[in-house]
Design a protein around this motif. Sequence first.
Motif, PDB file in Angstrom:
ATOM      1  N   GLU A 173       7.557   4.699  15.189  1.00  0.00           N
ATOM      2  CA  GLU A 173       8.061   3.148  14.852  1.00  0.00           C
ATOM      3  C   GLU A 173       9.263   2.762  15.171  1.00  0.00           C
ATOM      4  OE1 GLU A 173       9.058   5.360  10.277  1.00  0.00           O
ATOM      5  OE2 GLU A 173       6.878   5.579  10.442  1.00  0.00           O
ATOM      6  N   SER A 308       4.547  -8.910   0.070  1.00  0.00           N
ATOM      7  CA  SER A 308       4.524  -8.626   2.687  1.00  0.00           C
ATOM      8  C   SER A 308       3.448  -9.742   3.219  1.00  0.00           C
ATOM      9  CB  SER A 308       4.288  -7.230   2.837  1.00  0.00           C
ATOM     10  OG  SER A 308       3.302  -6.608   2.117  1.00  0.00           O
ATOM     11  N   ASP A 353       6.142  -3.108   4.171  1.00  0.00           N
ATOM     12  CA  ASP A 353       4.468  -2.368   4.694  1.00  0.00           C
ATOM     13  C   ASP A 353       3.252  -3.197   3.788  1.00  0.00           C
ATOM     14  OD1 ASP A 353       5.114  -0.485   3.341  1.00  0.00           O
ATOM     15  OD2 ASP A 353       5.247   0.827   4.628  1.00  0.00           O
ATOM     16  N   GLN A 355       3.641  -1.296   0.345  1.00  0.00           N
ATOM     17  CA  GLN A 355       3.811   0.606  -0.125  1.00  0.00           C
ATOM     18  C   GLN A 355       4.252   0.971  -1.308  1.00  0.00           C
ATOM     19  OE1 GLN A 355       3.349   3.619   2.447  1.00  0.00           O
ATOM     20  NE2 GLN A 355       1.987   1.741   4.410  1.00  0.00           N
ATOM     21  N   ASN A 396      12.157  -1.987   8.950  1.00  0.00           N
ATOM     22  CA  ASN A 396      10.214  -1.239   9.079  1.00  0.00           C
ATOM     23  C   ASN A 396      10.147  -0.170   7.511  1.00  0.00           C
ATOM     24  OD1 ASN A 396      12.467   0.296   8.250  1.00  0.00           O
ATOM     25  ND2 ASN A 396      12.068   1.878  10.621  1.00  0.00           N
ATOM     26  N   SER A 397      10.681  -0.774   6.251  1.00  0.00           N
ATOM     27  CA  SER A 397      10.023  -0.401   4.871  1.00  0.00           C
ATOM     28  C   SER A 397      10.734   1.216   4.457  1.00  0.00           C
ATOM     29  CB  SER A 397       8.538  -0.554   5.067  1.00  0.00           C
ATOM     30  OG  SER A 397       7.868  -1.910   4.813  1.00  0.00           O
TER      31      SER A 397
END
Length: 443
Positions: A173, A308, A353, A355, A396-397
């Motif tokens: 990542e 997002s 992302d 989520q 990068n969440s």
Amino acid sequence: MTIDRTPNLSHSFPDGARGLRVTRRHAVAAVTCGAAAPAFAQFRVEITGVGLTQLPIAIAPLRGESQSPQKISAIVQADLERSGRFVGVDAAGAALDETARPDLSLWRQRKADALSTGSVTRLADGRFDVRFRLWDVVKGQDLGGQSYVVTQGDLRLVAHRIADFIYEKLTGERGIFSTRIAYVTKTGSRYSLWVADADGENAQSALSSPEPIISPAWSPTGAQLAYVSFESRKPVVYVHDVATGRRRLIANFRGSNSAPAWSPDGRTLAVTLSRDGGSQLYTIDANGGEPRRLMQSSGIDTEPTFSSDGRSIYFVSDRGGSPQIYRVDASGGNAQRITFNGNYNISPSVSRDGQWLAYISRVGGGYKLHVMDLQSGAVNAVTDTTSDENPSFAPNSRLIVYATQQQGREALMTTTLDGKIKARLAGQGGDIREPDWGPFQKQ
């Protein structure tokens, strides 16, 4: 408690235990109102907690590092540990640089899964040549390396980029250590907007004013910040070019103009305006113009943030009797309620992302950071503090930055999504508020 963080406005939600507050990094050209603010003291990073799965890594001191003005290996290790994905293995005394092939069996005995080596050399022109190499100790593989020739002022950035390289090679990542954060401090009667490295260091003033500055929000490119300034004795939305210090007025309509949030494509801002009575949500072109109202609501709608994918806007409203988080199409329409646990939920932030939703919930008179899985609706409280505010996701969440109070002082914190690894970014520059984590930087 005024949830769009604008003081002296006509609306507020009742029964706010904390009361009304003005609350809620490349050189930064300063735009000041009044006298310049003093230089901001550096942060120190204090990491607490133990993650369930952490990769043990040895970051050997760079050859020549003792003569460097920045201890690059220490910065790299602190970055990686703060991410929650790594735990440091003692590499003190190791004499290794990027050209040497280390005895990996020795590092396996030390329980290291990875090893970083390198060197830093001062060149005749005053710049620094920084080199490093990463080794997979378990597989015995050379994972590559990088080299940089930089000025002294960019040594910290190099350290963050090394940490980014290591993080990506070992996790798959993208690392976020060379990104930046923005936040506001209040020292005495002066407010300052700061841009800093993701670890809180290297803070530079973008704006200083005797009047409140609130709600900084990074543009998707990281080149601009939107914020609300009270320098004209009312809340007005500006967009500020970080590199040059130039700024433009976006919203200065009748009543209050607050809570700017960027669309993912950078073309639009969502804002809270009271121009037509009450606090309502609008979208407006990022260059200014006539705003477009999203909904007709009898309640207070504020604190917008885009999803997002840019298709939805999450926001806070008391239309159901108490502040809760809702979602509406970015083009407007009917709103859908998102939070149902607790009777006071504010300050939504959506992960890149898509989520996760981070927000602040009032629990027993305190304000605590919560994280919701947007697919399942499962919610977890991730802090043990009671004055949390303004969460913002790393690009990068994987981490969240937020403001809180510890031992009677306000501070910035980062946390992993499960709350197991936290880092306190402790400064000496006054009350610290309103953090916003910027996007990935262009390489």
